[in-house]
Design an enzyme around this catalytic site. Structure first.
Site, PDB file in Angstrom:
ATOM      1  N   GLN A   1      -4.687 -30.317  29.987  1.00 52.48           N
ATOM      2  CA  GLN A   1      -6.066 -29.956  29.450  1.00 52.48           C
ATOM      3  C   GLN A   1      -7.029 -29.706  30.385  1.00 52.48           C
ATOM      4  O   GLN A   1      -6.661 -30.020  31.668  1.00 52.48           O
ATOM      5  CB  GLN A   1      -6.379 -31.130  28.568  1.00 52.48           C
TER       6      GLN A   1
ATOM      7  N   ASN B   1      -9.470 -31.180  32.358  1.00 48.27           N
ATOM      8  CA  ASN B   1      -9.740 -32.068  33.242  1.00 48.27           C
ATOM      9  C   ASN B   1      -8.651 -32.659  33.755  1.00 48.27           C
ATOM     10  O   ASN B   1      -8.735 -33.620  34.836  1.00 48.27           O
ATOM     11  CB  ASN B   1     -10.684 -32.979  32.704  1.00 48.27           C
ATOM     12  N   LYS B   2      -7.350 -32.189  33.699  1.00 47.83           N
ATOM     13  CA  LYS B   2      -6.231 -32.945  34.380  1.00 47.83           C
ATOM     14  C   LYS B   2      -6.183 -32.347  35.629  1.00 47.83           C
ATOM     15  O   LYS B   2      -6.619 -31.444  36.245  1.00 47.83           O
ATOM     16  CB  LYS B   2      -4.933 -32.605  33.325  1.00 47.83           C
ATOM     17  N   ASN B   3      -4.874 -32.911  36.372  1.00 50.51           N
ATOM     18  CA  ASN B   3      -5.140 -32.623  37.989  1.00 50.51           C
ATOM     19  C   ASN B   3      -4.478 -31.201  37.953  1.00 50.51           C
ATOM     20  O   ASN B   3      -4.823 -30.618  38.957  1.00 50.51           O
ATOM     21  CB  ASN B   3      -3.943 -33.712  38.397  1.00 50.51           C
ATOM     22  N   ILE B   4      -3.717 -30.694  37.227  1.00 52.08           N
ATOM     23  CA  ILE B   4      -3.505 -29.273  37.045  1.00 52.08           C
ATOM     24  C   ILE B   4      -3.640 -28.965  35.566  1.00 52.08           C
ATOM     25  O   ILE B   4      -3.410 -29.591  34.663  1.00 52.08           O
ATOM     26  CB  ILE B   4      -2.007 -28.784  37.469  1.00 52.08           C
TER      27      ILE B   4
END
Length: 381
Positions: A182, A184-187
């Protein structure tokens, strides 16, 4: 202090090469699931030591499908934490099972495994642990517990891509492991997720579940023997994911350095001086998806978190709220949950905040964030 630019809580960073690659996909005429999805799955599988990986349009359906593959449904119980995004518990209800919450550890804010064992009944069929902010549980203890009681584990590793346990990547071992891509995740893949499975038989069943239960054969053969849904990832999303995933090691290293600098700027006396609880200073296992504080209780009757968030915004710094306790949401109150059942989770859910943490952040951004935190909290003693 007023800053000319607002510092957001999170901000995805898509490089020009990835934007160009998306354009190529759009021009190719193949924009739904196709070669880019297959390539993304292959790279993820390699990253997880060769385990089968299938991609989906969210990191929510991945958990639901894992439960379905495990045969969990009506009459079964699944134990999980109250401190997570509500999807973690919703998928249990979605398959017809009963969510059973236990309280969290006051230091890690992850599910308390001692309380998990105490909550196991003959109806318990699975555990869904959550790695809040990317910090894993004691994985040895988790899987020893699961083996002892013959339970399936669906790891909600939505925030934990790049995290590890004793030098081994989360996802490279264990049972089902679910990740989110999603925004806002790290990737990110804009939206999406993947499920790491145990064998090709489970992988084939996951494929059925993600696309209407369909099995194709030959030129025109089609059968449906599973009630599936519509959960496939597009080649557009996979292309974004591929562009991001190429930098996973650098991203994880950078976020760990940002976290270290947060601790340095906050200072060794921060907790004593400001009354807020810091996260666990783990720079080996956690991928530092978020940097979270648990605020002090307020004595003046004002809502501590809302006031804090408003005043941080006035200082030009965005704040996240991850997460209110699931069991106190209306859907779960209607199922009999109420205040006082999980006191640690309720305190954390009432007071936890997420400071800015994203891939493009600089050390100056960390300094800005910490300056604002100290100005808003002010010394308590």
């Amino acid at each position: 202090m007023n800053y000319p630019d607002f510092l957001p809580f999170t901000k995805p960073a898509i490089d020009e090469a990835t934007i160009a690659a998306v354009g190529d996909v759009l021009r190719s005429g193949w924009i739904t699931s196709g070669p880019k999805v297959q390539l993304f799955e292959a790279q993820l599988s390699d990253y997880f030591g060769g385990r089968p990986v299938r991609t989906f349009n969210s990191g929510t359906c991945t958990m639901e499908i894992a439960l379905r593959i495990a045969g969990i449904g009506a009459g079964d119980e699944v134990i999980t934490t109250p401190i997570s995004w509500v999807a973690t518990a919703n998928v249990i209800i979605e398959v017809g099972a009963t969510p059973v919450f236990v309280d969290v550890d006051p230091v890690t804010r992850n599910i308390d495994l001692a309380q998990v064992e105490a909550a196991i009944t003959p109806r318990t069929k699975a555990i869904i642990p959550v790695y809040l902010s990317g910090l894993p549980l004691d994985m040895d203890r988790l899987y020893a517990l699961a083996k002892k009681h013959n339970l399936r584990v669906v790891e909600d590793a939505a925030q934990a891509l790049g995290s590890s346990w004793k030098g081994e990547r989360i996802g490279a071992f264990g049972d089902f492991v679910s990740f989110s891509f999603q925004a806002n995740k790290n990737i990110t893949s804009s939206e999406g997720g993947c499920l790491v499975l145990n064998n090709l038989e489970e992988a084939r069943l996951a494929e059925k579940h993600r696309l209407q239960g369909v099995t194709r054969s030959g030129f025109d053969g089609l059968d449906v023997d599973v009630l599936g849904g519509k959960y496939n990832m597009t080649d557009i999303a996979a292309t974004i994911g591929l562009g991001q995933f190429a930098h996973i090691e650098a991203i994880t290293a950078h976020r760990r350095e940002l976290a270290k600098y947060y601790f340095e700027c906050l200072g060794s006396d921060f907790e004593a001086k400001y009354g807020a609880q810091l996260p666990v200073a783990d720079f080996d296992n956690s991928n530092w998806h978020m940097f979270q504080l648990v605020l002090p209780e307020r004595q003046d009757g004002k809502p501590a978190r809302a006031t804090f968030m408003e005043q941080m915004q006035e200082h030009g710094v965005g704040i996240g709220c991850h997460y209110p306790s699931i069991h106190l949401l209306s859907l779960y109150r209607a199922r009999g949950f109420k205040e006082g059942m999980f006191p640690i989770a309720e305190r954390v859910g009432r007071l936890i905040v997420s400071l800015p943490m994203f891939n493009a952040m600089t050390t100056r951004d960390v300094e800005r964030s910490v300056e604002a935190v100290k100005a808003v909290l002010q010394p308590c003693c």
